[in-house]
Design a protein around this motif. Sequence first.
Motif, PDB file in Angstrom:
ATOM      1  N   ILE A  82     -18.706  50.647 -16.670  1.00  0.00           N
ATOM      2  CA  ILE A  82     -17.332  51.269 -16.686  1.00  0.00           C
ATOM      3  C   ILE A  82     -17.629  51.995 -14.964  1.00  0.00           C
ATOM      4  N   GLY A  83     -16.957  51.669 -14.022  1.00  0.00           N
ATOM      5  CA  GLY A  83     -17.339  53.252 -13.501  1.00  0.00           C
ATOM      6  C   GLY A  83     -18.105  52.587 -12.391  1.00  0.00           C
ATOM      7  N   ASP A  84     -18.782  54.186 -12.477  1.00  0.00           N
ATOM      8  CA  ASP A  84     -20.458  54.450 -11.554  1.00  0.00           C
ATOM      9  C   ASP A  84     -21.294  54.821 -13.097  1.00  0.00           C
ATOM     10  N   LYS A  85     -21.997  55.644 -12.880  1.00  0.00           N
ATOM     11  CA  LYS A  85     -23.455  55.672 -13.871  1.00  0.00           C
ATOM     12  C   LYS A  85     -22.632  56.903 -15.172  1.00  0.00           C
ATOM     13  N   TRP A  86     -21.520  57.446 -15.079  1.00  0.00           N
ATOM     14  CA  TRP A  86     -21.213  58.717 -16.280  1.00  0.00           C
ATOM     15  C   TRP A  86     -19.533  58.489 -15.699  1.00  0.00           C
ATOM     16  N   THR A  87     -18.846  57.603 -16.017  1.00  0.00           N
ATOM     17  CA  THR A  87     -18.141  57.557 -15.152  1.00  0.00           C
ATOM     18  C   THR A  87     -17.404  57.182 -17.413  1.00  0.00           C
ATOM     19  N   ALA A  88     -18.125  55.951 -17.716  1.00  0.00           N
ATOM     20  CA  ALA A  88     -17.960  55.683 -18.843  1.00  0.00           C
ATOM     21  C   ALA A  88     -18.348  56.810 -20.072  1.00  0.00           C
TER      22      ALA A  88
END
Lengths: 132, 132
Positions: free
Chosen positions: B23-29
């Motif tokens: 989901i999105g980049d590394k931190w988004t989820a």
Amino acid sequence: MKEPLDPEMFDPACPSSAMPIRIGDKWTAMVVVCLEEGPRRFSELRVPMRGVTPKVLTQTLRALERDGMVTRTVYPEIPPRVEYELTELGRSLFGPIAACRAWAAAHLEDLMRAREEYDEITAESPGGAQLA
Amino acid sequence: MKEPLDPEMFDPACPSSAMPIRIGDKWTAMVVVCLEEGPRRFSELRVPMRGVTPKVLTQTLRALERDGMVTRTVYPEIPPRVEYELTELGRSLFGPIAACRAWAAAHLEDLMRAREEYDEITAESPGGAQLA
DNA sequence: CTGTATCCTTGTTGATACTG
DNA sequence: CAGTATCAACAAGGATACAG
């Protein structure tokens, strides 16, 4: 089944780059979709995935092979022939991929609209944070 | 609802980095999951997302705000207080996130096993391609 | 408390050319 | 045909320090 891949199947201008959900890296989902109808050869895959260099396509395929998503079969002929095929594990990605497509169909337009609006507002007032 | 976030909720040693779905980049989820129970403050989010620098967290939150996934509300107090909250569009990501978790529960073990096996084989015979 | 500013390291992507 | 080798460019992520 096993018709030639459509060179236009991945339009570079389509807004899929806005998708908040990704399957692996940039090319992985394309490969999985390309293999949906059956085994494909290296150069077959290069047709719809326009712009991919052989190095990057090899990296993508190797990563998929490592994760048990595709098999790589070499036919010792001249000229050489190599076929890539989805495993059962690879086909299990169709579910999540379908879920992503469903999300996109339902919400991608909202996302794009929000993005445009945000860009307009921040362009005219760089300190445009909402207050309570 | 609105209990303090568990500092251990994102274990750096967990195999989520192997997930083929992102989901999105590394931190988004992580942010989306953190906001599941309600609004959170900037420093609240930093607790479970260990190691994230303020710069990167800001980038992540700004991207989510731009895409209409979260709202940012500034309370003009001293000291300043800012709350981030999921929008309806942001909450619509719960479906795909659940699908990813379901996929992981069903198949992540297979993936990890295939990966280990591949690494063992290629370590002992660098030219270990399957023939037909 | 909630960020910004600066600098740096690293990894990813790609262009180009070449080999079995 | 199916890659590998090499190099260049870029962007993401992070360390650190500082500001409103």
